[in-house]
Design an enzyme around this catalytic site. Sequence first.
Site, PDB file in Angstrom:
ATOM      1  N   ARG A 105       0.885  -1.094  -0.104  1.00  0.00           N
ATOM      2  CA  ARG A 105      -0.102   0.090   0.124  1.00  0.00           C
ATOM      3  C   ARG A 105       0.985   1.157  -0.164  1.00  0.00           C
ATOM      4  O   ARG A 105       1.687   1.477   1.043  1.00  0.00           O
ATOM      5  CB  ARG A 105      -0.959  -0.016   1.163  1.00  0.00           C
ATOM      6  CG  ARG A 105      -1.910   1.127   1.259  1.00  0.00           C
ATOM      7  CD  ARG A 105      -2.845   1.021   2.488  1.00  0.00           C
ATOM      8  NE  ARG A 105      -3.638   1.896   2.756  1.00  0.00           N
ATOM      9  CZ  ARG A 105      -5.005   2.001   2.328  1.00  0.00           C
ATOM     10  NH1 ARG A 105      -5.535   1.022   1.321  1.00  0.00           N
ATOM     11  NH2 ARG A 105      -5.764   3.068   2.821  1.00  0.00           N
ATOM     12  N   HIS A 132      -6.989   1.144  -6.947  1.00  0.00           N
ATOM     13  CA  HIS A 132      -7.250   0.467  -5.737  1.00  0.00           C
ATOM     14  C   HIS A 132      -7.901  -0.918  -6.149  1.00  0.00           C
ATOM     15  O   HIS A 132      -8.986  -0.871  -5.889  1.00  0.00           O
ATOM     16  CB  HIS A 132      -7.985   1.262  -4.857  1.00  0.00           C
ATOM     17  CG  HIS A 132      -8.015   0.827  -3.486  1.00  0.00           C
ATOM     18  ND1 HIS A 132      -7.586  -0.311  -3.070  1.00  0.00           N
ATOM     19  CD2 HIS A 132      -8.664   1.433  -2.312  1.00  0.00           C
ATOM     20  CE1 HIS A 132      -7.891  -0.482  -1.695  1.00  0.00           C
ATOM     21  NE2 HIS A 132      -8.273   0.459  -1.171  1.00  0.00           N
ATOM     22  N   GLN A 135     -10.297  -3.128  -3.715  1.00  0.00           N
ATOM     23  CA  GLN A 135     -11.496  -2.517  -3.156  1.00  0.00           C
ATOM     24  C   GLN A 135     -12.662  -2.847  -4.290  1.00  0.00           C
ATOM     25  O   GLN A 135     -13.631  -3.042  -3.875  1.00  0.00           O
ATOM     26  CB  GLN A 135     -11.407  -1.061  -3.054  1.00  0.00           C
ATOM     27  CG  GLN A 135     -12.664  -0.243  -2.600  1.00  0.00           C
ATOM     28  CD  GLN A 135     -13.219  -0.785  -1.247  1.00  0.00           C
ATOM     29  OE1 GLN A 135     -12.428  -0.680  -0.257  1.00  0.00           O
ATOM     30  NE2 GLN A 135     -14.243  -1.276  -0.914  1.00  0.00           N
ATOM     31  N   ASP A 220     -15.997   8.472  -2.887  1.00  0.00           N
ATOM     32  CA  ASP A 220     -15.085   8.695  -2.312  1.00  0.00           C
ATOM     33  C   ASP A 220     -14.716   9.964  -1.651  1.00  0.00           C
ATOM     34  O   ASP A 220     -15.645  11.106  -2.226  1.00  0.00           O
ATOM     35  CB  ASP A 220     -13.935   8.275  -2.927  1.00  0.00           C
ATOM     36  CG  ASP A 220     -12.599   7.969  -2.303  1.00  0.00           C
ATOM     37  OD1 ASP A 220     -12.853   7.775  -0.889  1.00  0.00           O
ATOM     38  OD2 ASP A 220     -11.627   7.622  -2.822  1.00  0.00           O
ATOM     39  N   CYS A 260     -16.039   3.207  -0.235  1.00  0.00           N
ATOM     40  CA  CYS A 260     -14.814   2.561   0.140  1.00  0.00           C
ATOM     41  C   CYS A 260     -14.450   2.973   1.679  1.00  0.00           C
ATOM     42  O   CYS A 260     -13.740   1.829   2.303  1.00  0.00           O
ATOM     43  CB  CYS A 260     -13.715   2.735  -0.830  1.00  0.00           C
ATOM     44  SG  CYS A 260     -13.123   4.444  -0.931  1.00  0.00           S
ATOM     45  N   ARG A 288     -14.283  -7.148   1.839  1.00  0.00           N
ATOM     46  CA  ARG A 288     -12.639  -6.953   1.754  1.00  0.00           C
ATOM     47  C   ARG A 288     -11.980  -8.273   2.016  1.00  0.00           C
ATOM     48  O   ARG A 288     -11.303  -8.899   1.459  1.00  0.00           O
ATOM     49  CB  ARG A 288     -12.120  -5.942   2.232  1.00  0.00           C
ATOM     50  CG  ARG A 288     -12.412  -4.325   1.733  1.00  0.00           C
ATOM     51  CD  ARG A 288     -11.775  -4.212   0.378  1.00  0.00           C
ATOM     52  NE  ARG A 288     -10.340  -4.368   0.436  1.00  0.00           N
ATOM     53  CZ  ARG A 288      -9.561  -3.223   1.122  1.00  0.00           C
ATOM     54  NH1 ARG A 288      -9.826  -2.259   1.143  1.00  0.00           N
ATOM     55  NH2 ARG A 288      -8.215  -3.307   0.857  1.00  0.00           N
TER      56      ARG A 288
END
Length: 306
Positions: A105, A132, A135, A220, A260, A288
């Site tokens: 990450r 990402h 996700q 987001d 997310c 997830r």
Amino acid sequence: MATRHFLTLLDLSSDELSYLIRRAISIKNGLKTHGPTYTPFSNRTLAMIFEKSSTRTRVSFETAMAQFGGHALFLSSRDTQLGRGEPVEDTARVLSEMVDAVMIRTFSHQGLEAFAAASSVPVINALTDDYHPCQLLADVMTWTELRGQIRGKTAVWIGDGNNMCHSWINAARQFDFQLRVCCPEGYEPRQDILAAAGERVTILHDPQQAAQDADLITTDVWASMGQEEEQAKREADFSGFQVTEAMLDRAAKDVLFLHCLPAHRGEEISATLLDDPRAVVWQEAGNRLHAQKALLEFLLLGRVES
């Protein structure tokens, strides 16, 4: 099996991605029925490199490895020689001799690609400034669980043309649905990513128009990690782009709302939106774990049909 990496959704075929969604749902159902009794990762180790902070990513990957009978190592930039200037390729080669897979990450997607190119074990993108993809596995899994086949449906992205938006664009390509990207002028996604999606993606600047008859709406935060100094400007630029219950009312009757997380209530979403039954963000967050289990299993063991 040749080493496979998961840096974007384009690293797997549409068929492989569809398999992952089916497998993730199967793994989730098995966990609910039997508990964590399926442990294919005995003595397997996942190295988790974090240069950006995380809640959901760390907990989901670490729990996934534990429930699969394996082990996860948390490594921050302070804990490794990366923080002291060791080339990413050298770190990749060293870790390849010691662990079974690496999850990263970080900020630079190019740095991630350099790491993966030097790694002989699978590398997973757990977020970069550009993408990402993990996700999106959870998001598509959630949509599939609740509404079935997503092919031909219409999703709406409202907000910045950021890493999440880029991964939604790739998802539209790989899962064959229509995506409306609605953002203020000047905040559009990268043109090359957009162009590659062709007619599957439409750019709009009116959120109310974008939401009309949509099957799914997602958003987001307006200022992502590293953009905090732009918060005030972005709040002004994104005025009118807040997702509200009234906006969902313009969509299809069975619309779903995804985020997310973490969410900033009163900014990109109304203060009460997450309490609306059309918002399924807690299921999305929990998925997830299951989607990443399916991904890890696929990268290390190949297909396990159930």
